[in-house]
Design a protein around this motif. Sequence first.
Motif, mmCIF file in Angstrom:
data_model
loop_
_atom_site.group_PDB
_atom_site.id
_atom_site.type_symbol
_atom_site.label_atom_id
_atom_site.label_comp_id
_atom_site.label_asym_id
_atom_site.label_seq_id
_atom_site.Cartn_x
_atom_site.Cartn_y
_atom_site.Cartn_z
ATOM 1 N N TYR A 113 13.061 74.624 33.506
ATOM 2 C CA TYR A 113 14.336 75.099 34.037
ATOM 3 C C TYR A 113 14.610 74.540 35.430
ATOM 4 O O TYR A 113 15.740 74.658 35.927
ATOM 5 N N ASN A 114 13.614 73.933 36.032
ATOM 6 C CA ASN A 114 13.790 73.313 37.344
ATOM 7 C C ASN A 114 14.045 71.811 37.245
ATOM 8 O O ASN A 114 13.943 71.102 38.255
ATOM 9 N N PHE A 115 14.363 71.337 36.060
ATOM 10 C CA PHE A 115 14.655 69.912 35.902
ATOM 11 C C PHE A 115 15.820 69.542 36.804
ATOM 12 O O PHE A 115 16.932 70.059 36.672
ATOM 13 N N TRP A 116 15.565 68.648 37.738
ATOM 14 C CA TRP A 116 16.513 68.351 38.805
ATOM 15 C C TRP A 116 17.834 67.824 38.256
ATOM 16 O O TRP A 116 18.910 68.340 38.550
ATOM 17 N N GLU A 117 17.772 66.775 37.441
ATOM 18 C CA GLU A 117 18.987 66.108 36.967
ATOM 19 C C GLU A 117 19.748 66.948 35.953
ATOM 20 O O GLU A 117 20.963 66.752 35.768
ATOM 21 N N GLY A 118 19.077 67.858 35.272
ATOM 22 C CA GLY A 118 19.757 68.651 34.253
ATOM 23 C C GLY A 118 20.290 69.975 34.748
ATOM 24 O O GLY A 118 21.170 70.564 34.124
ATOM 25 N N ASN A 119 19.764 70.458 35.888
ATOM 26 C CA ASN A 119 20.081 71.821 36.268
ATOM 27 C C ASN A 119 20.151 72.037 37.779
ATOM 28 O O ASN A 119 21.186 72.393 38.324
ATOM 29 N N VAL A 120 19.049 71.777 38.465
ATOM 30 C CA VAL A 120 18.934 72.177 39.863
ATOM 31 C C VAL A 120 19.901 71.412 40.765
ATOM 32 O O VAL A 120 20.508 71.989 41.676
ATOM 33 N N ASN A 121 20.058 70.120 40.530
ATOM 34 C CA ASN A 121 20.931 69.311 41.384
ATOM 35 C C ASN A 121 22.379 69.796 41.302
ATOM 36 O O ASN A 121 23.079 69.905 42.312
ATOM 37 N N THR A 122 22.832 70.101 40.114
ATOM 38 C CA THR A 122 24.202 70.591 39.955
ATOM 39 C C THR A 122 24.357 71.967 40.592
ATOM 40 O O THR A 122 25.363 72.240 41.273
ATOM 41 N N TRP A 123 23.379 72.847 40.397
ATOM 42 C CA TRP A 123 23.408 74.167 41.034
ATOM 43 C C TRP A 123 23.489 74.013 42.548
ATOM 44 O O TRP A 123 24.297 74.654 43.211
ATOM 45 N N ARG A 124 22.640 73.141 43.097
ATOM 46 C CA ARG A 124 22.620 72.949 44.539
ATOM 47 C C ARG A 124 23.974 72.477 45.057
ATOM 48 O O ARG A 124 24.503 73.000 46.044
ATOM 49 N N ASP A 125 24.557 71.489 44.395
ATOM 50 C CA ASP A 125 25.802 70.925 44.896
ATOM 51 C C ASP A 125 26.984 71.864 44.702
ATOM 52 O O ASP A 125 27.924 71.869 45.505
ATOM 53 N N VAL A 126 26.965 72.669 43.640
ATOM 54 C CA VAL A 126 28.000 73.689 43.472
ATOM 55 C C VAL A 126 27.955 74.671 44.639
ATOM 56 O O VAL A 126 28.984 74.979 45.260
ATOM 57 N N TYR A 127 26.762 75.143 44.966
ATOM 58 C CA TYR A 127 26.664 76.123 46.050
ATOM 59 C C TYR A 127 26.809 75.481 47.424
ATOM 60 O O TYR A 127 27.234 76.146 48.384
ATOM 61 N N LYS A 128 26.501 74.216 47.533
ATOM 62 C CA LYS A 128 26.752 73.516 48.789
ATOM 63 C C LYS A 128 28.253 73.421 49.041
ATOM 64 O O LYS A 128 28.721 73.618 50.177
ATOM 65 N N ALA A 129 29.017 73.135 48.003
ATOM 66 C CA ALA A 129 30.474 73.098 48.137
ATOM 67 C C ALA A 129 31.014 74.482 48.481
ATOM 68 O O ALA A 129 31.920 74.626 49.328
ATOM 69 N N ILE A 130 30.484 75.505 47.836
ATOM 70 C CA ILE A 130 30.911 76.873 48.111
ATOM 71 C C ILE A 130 30.578 77.258 49.554
ATOM 72 O O ILE A 130 31.380 77.901 50.245
ATOM 73 N N PHE A 131 29.403 76.863 50.035
ATOM 74 C CA PHE A 131 29.012 77.125 51.416
ATOM 75 C C PHE A 131 30.016 76.509 52.388
ATOM 76 O O PHE A 131 30.424 77.138 53.372
ATOM 77 N N ARG A 132 30.435 75.294 52.119
ATOM 78 C CA ARG A 132 31.391 74.631 53.003
ATOM 79 C C ARG A 132 32.753 75.335 52.962
ATOM 80 O O ARG A 132 33.415 75.486 53.996
ATOM 81 N N ALA A 133 33.160 75.762 51.783
ATOM 82 C CA ALA A 133 34.419 76.501 51.677
ATOM 83 C C ALA A 133 34.318 77.823 52.431
ATOM 84 O O ALA A 133 35.279 78.238 53.121
ATOM 85 N N ASN A 134 33.183 78.494 52.326
ATOM 86 C CA ASN A 134 32.998 79.763 53.033
ATOM 87 C C ASN A 134 33.091 79.592 54.547
ATOM 88 O O ASN A 134 33.621 80.460 55.254
ATOM 89 N N GLN A 135 32.555 78.488 55.050
ATOM 90 C CA GLN A 135 32.651 78.244 56.487
ATOM 91 C C GLN A 135 34.110 78.111 56.929
ATOM 92 O O GLN A 135 34.519 78.681 57.943
ATOM 93 N N VAL A 136 34.878 77.349 56.182
ATOM 94 C CA VAL A 136 36.291 77.193 56.513
ATOM 95 C C VAL A 136 37.001 78.544 56.494
ATOM 96 O O VAL A 136 37.746 78.897 57.420
#
Length: 510
Positions: free
Chosen positions: A97-120
Amino acid sequence: MNKHLLYITLLASTLLAPSCNKDLLNVENPNTITEDQFWKTESDAEKGVNAIYSMFYQNGGFNRWIYFRLDLTSDEGFSRSPWLELGDWTRFQYINYNFWEGNVNTWRDVYKAIFRANQVLAYVPDIPFADEQKKSRLLAQAHFLRGLYYYYAAILWENVPLVLEPSEPADLPQQNTLEEVWAQVEKDLTAAAAVLPPQWDDPNVGRATKGAAQAMLAKTYMQQHKWPEAKTALDYLVTGEGQGYYDLVPAFRDNFRGNTENNIESVFEIQFSDANKTGEGDGPNSNMGSNRSQFFAPRGIGWSDGQARNWIIGEFKKEMNKDGALDERLRYTLFYKDLEADFGDKVYGRDWQWDADEAWFRKYQRDYYRSNEDYFNEINFRMIRYADVLLMYAEVLNELGQTANAYQYVDRVRERANMRPLATAYPAIGNDAAAFRERLKVERELELCGESVRWADLKRWDDLRSDAGVDKVAARDPDFNNFVVGKHIRLPLPQIEVENNTNLEQNDDY
């Protein structure tokens, strides 16, 4: 002083004088801007919003890996990648479930985008602006982008944490239900739609508009079967004040080429560029192109990690157009063995030895002007286009018992492809809502194949909610023989997130 010499000197000082003041070693980088220093000016606010848009260029999202989830996991595509684990994550064989290309990378970037939106959304309201409308529109874009990313989080994982304030590394956000996530998406997109302009001036083309927010809001309502609300959102684009901004372009192929971008059919598209032929990242010279074509191109051109299912070709060939010829959308949708015989296209200028059952997605490939692919594809990704809106509107009307009125919107899409009116081609449908729905599933495939909407479609139609439904899908795509009802409708949460956050529980049956 040479920086390597400085590091050695500091290390030696630490070893020889363990009782020295540790503060002497905490040297702040004068070039690093802190939150307290940054969120002060209109320029800071603009940069903050642009940083959310820049997440489209990261590997976990629309630069690369999300297409494996949205296109290849659906019945449109599959993978024969020699990278076995990568292929497994398109055929519901999730081991790590920690496969980077199949799961974790997308999760990280989704929440990274959300983090940036939250800052704004947290800091920009306190910044003084000469023009308050400008501030409101920046905040509306942040709402739109946060809603967009939570929409895809809901489509992929469903039960995710709603993080709505700037977060800290030690935070342990609470897990939310799918219903709660949808409610937040509705809230964000409604806020965005109330403020965003119908159009932007030329320097700002590509930013979210009112029509984009309404279309995303409609998608959100439709996934929940909130048909009246979805109709209200779509009314703006189809029958309301926004309809004058959108139409179908005459040539279907112009929706997937680099020289016809941001046209009248575009509702929202990601602005890709090949200006920086470098690696991905957050630097000013980072790659702003798409990797999709490199991974989905035929053998010998790209990695060919993603292919299209052959049944789609057969579906195109079941009905001839008004002139008795093949539906030309097939020509610009797929590469396949008989493409040259059917349409005269010699793709990438080569002779291919393809197997009869092989096909690849042609949309967003660059065979129309070059003979290879790379990681810097500049063709914009049309996330929402007006043909999709018209077909969504037809679906909503049908679900509201207005089947007779729904035909005209399907016919507008079919007419562009030189196909006969739906009632003429399939008179047995009549006003039977169930029969219309089944035909609309085909119409959406013929128009939108390879455009990353099919996985959401299958979920919305409840085709994956029962063994009988999955069996029908598996007849087209044998990967669905691995599909477990109640489990694979959603991805597993990254296990590392579950282990690090006591407030998270792994999704059911994982």
